[in-house]
Design a protein around this motif. Structure first.
Motif, PDB file in Angstrom:
ATOM      1  N   TYR A  74       0.826  -1.205   0.000  1.00 15.19           N
ATOM      2  CA  TYR A  74       0.000   0.000   0.000  1.00 15.19           C
ATOM      3  C   TYR A  74       0.864   1.259   0.000  1.00 15.19           C
ATOM      4  O   TYR A  74       1.980   1.265   0.513  1.00 15.19           O
ATOM      5  N   ASP A 120      -0.445   5.152   1.018  1.00 13.32           N
ATOM      6  CA  ASP A 120      -1.558   6.033   1.366  1.00 13.32           C
ATOM      7  C   ASP A 120      -1.016   7.358   1.870  1.00 13.32           C
ATOM      8  O   ASP A 120      -0.571   7.466   3.015  1.00 13.32           O
ATOM      9  N   HIS A 149      -3.387   7.470  -3.470  1.00  7.62           N
ATOM     10  CA  HIS A 149      -3.526   6.131  -2.899  1.00  7.62           C
ATOM     11  C   HIS A 149      -3.085   5.127  -3.957  1.00  7.62           C
ATOM     12  O   HIS A 149      -3.463   5.244  -5.127  1.00  7.62           O
ATOM     13  N   LYS A 202      -9.362   5.776  -2.095  1.00  2.00           N
ATOM     14  CA  LYS A 202      -8.752   4.562  -1.564  1.00  2.00           C
ATOM     15  C   LYS A 202      -9.563   3.317  -1.891  1.00  2.00           C
ATOM     16  O   LYS A 202      -9.016   2.296  -2.341  1.00  2.00           O
TER      17      LYS A 202
END
Length: 313
Positions: A255, A257, A262, A293
């Motif tokens: 990931y 973020d 995102h 997201k």
């Protein structure tokens, strides 16, 4: 009296419809030899254009995503009989239309209506490109049993979609490469071999892998989605002559973020074995980037699952 009342009510309905939709939206022009014609409506011009192209997609092709239970049995005469229970769910197939042009647009009571044209050749070229890259290499003749079964496993989740594409080309006399005939022959050979083959699906971590891989598999719901895609193949045949395993090693998820950016990256290894011999081994990587997201995660999941079928080996 009743006849007069009926005529008045009909006139009111026609007038109401006319005041809500432009005439060309109610009765759009017919397709031409070179162009598809479509209409759509929305809150603004972009949403109206999107709706028009979605309407065209629905008209051109409907992808019937079937959950099927298939039972292949070979009799004493070496003939394969196949019983199928099918539960269809209708999903429109979305094309990436090129050279789509707005012919007319009109706003009525806050709703935007558009009349659009799409070049037929661009649609057919796009389908041919997809089939030539993703499908034709899998269905070529002169394959042995291991190649047919491994290619069939890769093709299976997209088979209905591919058949719809080929049907569309045939309907418009665009199957210049005789893909329909190749696909039909390949499918016949695949089903014959399938009648003597037990296929199983293994997703996620092996004993040598970390628990995080299992959690990743559960997080993106990959096991359930693949079970659904391959459900009609995963029929147990204890006395089968051949055994195929579809193995997904992983997946792992990374990931990033940091609003407004995102990003999600999903990686795994796909392996297909035929009688304990590896016939397919390839890495699968899906990467998506965006400002939402949840949308990024969904897009990455879909990208990942789609890559598990078709594609170069």
């Amino acid at each position: 009296m009743h006849k007069t009342l009926w005529m008045v009510l009909s006139l009111i309905v026609i007038t109401a419809c006319s005041s809500t939709f432009p005439d060309w939206s109610i009765s759009p022009p017919q397709d031409t030899s070179n162009l598809f014609i479509t209409t759509g409506s929305g809150n603004n011009l972009e949403s109206a254009k999107s709706n028009a192209l979605e309407q065209l997609s629905n008209r051109l092709i409907v992808d019937v995503a079937n959950t099927t239970l298939t039972n292949n049995v070979k009799n004493a005469q070496n003939q394969v009989t196949q019983s199928i229970e099918s539960y269809g769910v209708l999903n429109s197939e979305q094309f990436s239309f090129i050279n789509a042009t707005v012919l007319k647009s009109q706003q009525v009571n806050g709703v935007v209506h558009v009349l659009m044209q799409v070049d037929k050749k661009s649609v057919f070229d796009s389908i041919h490109n997809y089939l030539d890259i993703q499908v034709v290499p899998l269905i070529m003749s002169n394959q042995d049993s291991a190649q047919i079964i491994s290619n069939g496993v890769l093709l299976w989740p997209q088979l209905t979609k591919v058949e719809k594409y080929v049907s569309l080309l045939t309907q418009h006399n665009q199957d210049k490469r005789f893909i329909k005939s190749q696909l039909s022959n390949f499918k016949e050979h695949f089903i014959n071999i399938l009648s003597e083959t037990d296929i199983s699906l293994v997703v996620g971590a092996t004993q040598a892998q970390h628990k995080s891989h299992q959690q990743s598999s559960q997080l993106i719901n990959i096991n359930d989605r693949l079970q659904l895609q391959y459900q009609s193949l995963l029929t147990k045949k204890p006395n089968a002559s051949n055994k195929v395993e579809i193995i997904i090693l992983g997946p792992t998820i990374s990931y990033f973020d940091q609003a407004p950016i995102h990003a999600v990256k999903i990686e795994a290894q796909q392996v297909v074995t035929y009688n304990k011999k590896i016939v397919v081994q390839r890495p699968i990587t899906a990467f998506e980037l965006g400002d939402n997201k949840d949308s990024v995660m969904v897009a990455a999941q879909n990208n990942f699952v789609n890559q598990l079928s078709l594609g170069s080996k």
